[in-house]
Design a protein around this motif. Structure first.
Motif, short mmCIF file in Angstrom:
data_model
loop_
_atom_site.label_atom_id
_atom_site.label_comp_id
_atom_site.label_asym_id
_atom_site.label_seq_id
_atom_site.Cartn_x
_atom_site.Cartn_y
_atom_site.Cartn_z
N VAL A 40 0.80 -1.23 0.00
CA VAL A 40 0.00 0.00 0.00
C VAL A 40 0.83 1.28 0.00
CG1 VAL A 40 -1.98 -1.12 1.08
CG2 VAL A 40 -0.27 0.01 2.52
N ALA A 41 2.14 1.14 0.11
CA ALA A 41 3.02 2.31 0.14
C ALA A 41 3.08 2.95 -1.24
CB ALA A 41 4.41 1.91 0.60
N GLU A 42 2.75 4.23 -1.29
CA GLU A 42 2.85 4.96 -2.54
C GLU A 42 4.04 5.92 -2.56
OE1 GLU A 42 -0.85 6.87 -3.55
OE2 GLU A 42 -2.00 5.09 -2.97
N HIS A 43 4.40 6.44 -1.40
CA HIS A 43 5.48 7.42 -1.32
C HIS A 43 6.71 6.90 -0.60
CE1 HIS A 43 1.74 9.78 -1.77
NE2 HIS A 43 2.48 10.43 -2.65
N LEU A 44 6.50 6.09 0.40
CA LEU A 44 7.60 5.59 1.22
C LEU A 44 8.50 4.66 0.41
CD1 LEU A 44 8.68 5.79 4.10
CD2 LEU A 44 7.37 3.74 4.64
N GLU A 45 9.78 4.98 0.38
CA GLU A 45 10.76 4.20 -0.38
C GLU A 45 11.80 3.53 0.50
OE1 GLU A 45 12.51 7.04 -3.05
OE2 GLU A 45 10.62 7.41 -4.09
N ARG A 46 12.01 4.08 1.69
CA ARG A 46 13.09 3.55 2.54
C ARG A 46 12.66 3.55 3.99
NH1 ARG A 46 19.30 4.49 2.72
NH2 ARG A 46 19.67 4.45 4.95
N VAL A 47 12.90 2.43 4.66
CA VAL A 47 12.70 2.32 6.11
C VAL A 47 14.03 1.90 6.70
CG1 VAL A 47 11.50 1.09 7.96
CG2 VAL A 47 10.27 1.68 5.87
N GLN A 48 14.46 2.64 7.69
CA GLN A 48 15.75 2.36 8.34
C GLN A 48 15.50 2.09 9.82
OE1 GLN A 48 18.76 5.19 7.41
NE2 GLN A 48 20.07 4.58 9.11
N PHE A 49 16.15 1.07 10.34
CA PHE A 49 16.08 0.78 11.77
C PHE A 49 17.38 1.25 12.41
CE2 PHE A 49 13.29 -2.41 9.83
CZ PHE A 49 12.12 -2.08 10.47
#
Length: 71
Positions: A40-49
Motif C-alpha cells: 500500500v506504500a505509494e510514497h515511502l521508499e526507505r525504512v531504516q532501523f
C-alpha cells in the motif's frame, strides 16, 4: 508517512531498552509490519532501523534475511 508523503523514515527498536521487550520479538514484529505495508506504500521508499549495538543489528538482520528468502 504516506499522509505526509514521506519518502524515508527511521525507527528505533521500540521497547527494547528500558521497556525490556525482547530484541528478537521486536525485530520480527517491526520487519513484518514493514513488509506488510509495502503493497500500500505509494510514497515511502526507505525504512531504516536505528539500532544501538551489534546484538540488535544481528537480531534485525536475521529476521530481514528470513523475509527476503520468501520474497
Amino acid at each position: 508517512a504516506e499522509k505526509l508523503k514521506v519518502k524515508s523514515i527511521a525507527f528505533p527498536a521500540f521497547g527494547t531498552g528500558v521497556g525490556g521487550f525482547p530484541m528478537q520479538a521486536c525485530a520480527k514484529l517491526m520487519i513484518t509490519c514493514v513488509y506488510g505495508f509495502i503493497p500500500v506504500a505509494e510514497h515511502l521508499e526507505r525504512v531504516q532501523f536505528c539500532l544501538y549495538d551489534e546484538y540488535g543489528y544481528q537480531a534485525f538482520k536475521a529476521i530481514y534475511d528470513e523475509k527476503e528468502k520468501l520474497v
